[in-house]
Design an enzyme around this catalytic site. Structure first.
Site: not given
Ligand code: MHF
Ligand code: KIV
Ligand code: MG
Length: 279
Positions: A82, A114, A182
């Site tokens: 990244d 991104e 994503e």
């Molecule tokens: N541990 C970790 N896993 C990941 O997949 C991740 C990271 N960190 N850090 C960078 C990004 C941030 N990401 C994330 C973090 C939180 C949600 C989350 O909590 N989403 C809600 C949905 C909210 C909605 O409905 O709009 C969920 O309940 O999944 C999603 C992606 C994905 N990436």
């Molecule tokens: C969630 C993935 C696609 C990413 O960009 C990351 O791990 O930083």
């Molecule tokens: Mg990333």
């Protein structure tokens, strides 16, 4: 090691691409041994292994440091690094220099950017022309968390869906080798996957994508507590780790560890004389 051509072929033959993040030597080694197709040195390392609350604090130096360790652990796997927050936004020149640094220092096969605005499209084209393959990333773009207002699902209405599809096509035309999607509805991700020629790799984007990517520490539940809805966990390192450390502490306190087999000895005649200093 897979090549860009192999990934393209996997899309057309509907063989799914399995990708995982890795941030250090042991995680990369494990991923390669397990037979993963691609490794992403994600800037999520800021959250997962450095403990920040977003990816915004991650630097090019951090990406290089972790990327080098990943390469040592997985010498034969396609690695994507990244480009972190603001490392490809200031100027075209700085973008090229940062990408050069990451490619040369980590020996990666591609970098990931991104977004899809004019500047990103130009950067994608210029990097590709310079010989640096670019993986694109749309939907939830975590480096923009402070603009998006949280880690939320993207592309939920018609207008956002149309924009995302346009962006995906523009990135393809600019030379991107793959597209990470994503947190977008599976219906939209499936349409985008059908409409573009490059492989899509989903995270929270449903089964219609050409591949999937998840965060290593989420998959094995290591140091993470709250997991996004799209994560499936396959192991529980948290529990195993705590149990292991607890047993070690207990052994030390009960003088069970170290035992004879953990201890070195010398010949009696080489032993220092006792000085009886304590008396
Ligand atoms: N541990 C970790 N896993 C990941 O997949 C991740 C990271 N960190 N850090 C960078 C990004 C941030 N990401 C994330 C973090 C939180 C949600 C989350 O909590 N989403 C809600 C949905 C909210 C909605 O409905 O709009 C969920 O309940 O999944 C999603 C992606 C994905 N990436
Ligand atoms: C969630 C993935 C696609 C990413 O960009 C990351 O791990 O930083
Ligand atoms: Mg990333």
């Amino acid at each position: 090691m897979l090549t860009r051509t192999d990934l393209q072929k996997m899309k057309t033959e509907n063989r799914k691409i399995a990708m995982i993040t890795a941030y250090d030597f042991p995680s990369a080694k494990t991923a390669e041994k397990a037979g993963i197709d691609m490794i992403l040195v994600g800037d999520s390392l800021g959250m997962v292994v450095l403990g920040y609350d977003s990816t915004v604090k991650v630097t090019v130096g951090d990406m290089s440091h972790h990327g080098k360790a990943v390469r040592r652990g997985a010498p034969d796997t396609f690695v994507v690094v990244d480009m972190p927050f603001m490392s490809y936004h200031v100027s075209q020149e700085q973008t090229m220099q940062n990408a050069q640094k990451l490619m040369q220092e980590t020996d990666a096969q591609a970098v990931k950017l991104e977004g899809a605005n004019e500047e990103i499209l130009r950067a994608t084209r210029k990097l590709t022309e310079a010989g640096i393959p670019v993986v694109a990333h749309l939907g939830l773009t975590p480096q923009s968390v402070n603009v998006l207002g949280g880690f939320k699902v993207q592309g939920k209405d018609r207008q956002a869906g149309e924009q995302l599809l346009r962006d995906a096509k523009n990135l393809t035309d600019s030379g991107a080798v793959a597209l990470v999607l994503e947190c977008v509805p599976e219906e939209l991700a499936a349409i985008v996957t059908d409409e573009i020629t490059i492989p899509t790799i989903g995270i929270g984007a449903g089964p219609g994508c050409d591949g999937q990517v998840l965060v290593y520490h989420d998959i094995v539940k290591y140091g993470v507590d709250r997991l996004p809805k799209f994560v499936k966990t396959y192991a529980d390192f948290n529990t195993i780790g705590i149990e292991g450390v607890e047993a070690y502490i207990s052994d030390v306190r009960q003088q069970i560890f170290p035992a004879a087999e953990h201890t070195f000895n010398i010949k009696d005649n080489q032993l220092l004389p006792k000085t009886n200093k304590k008396e």
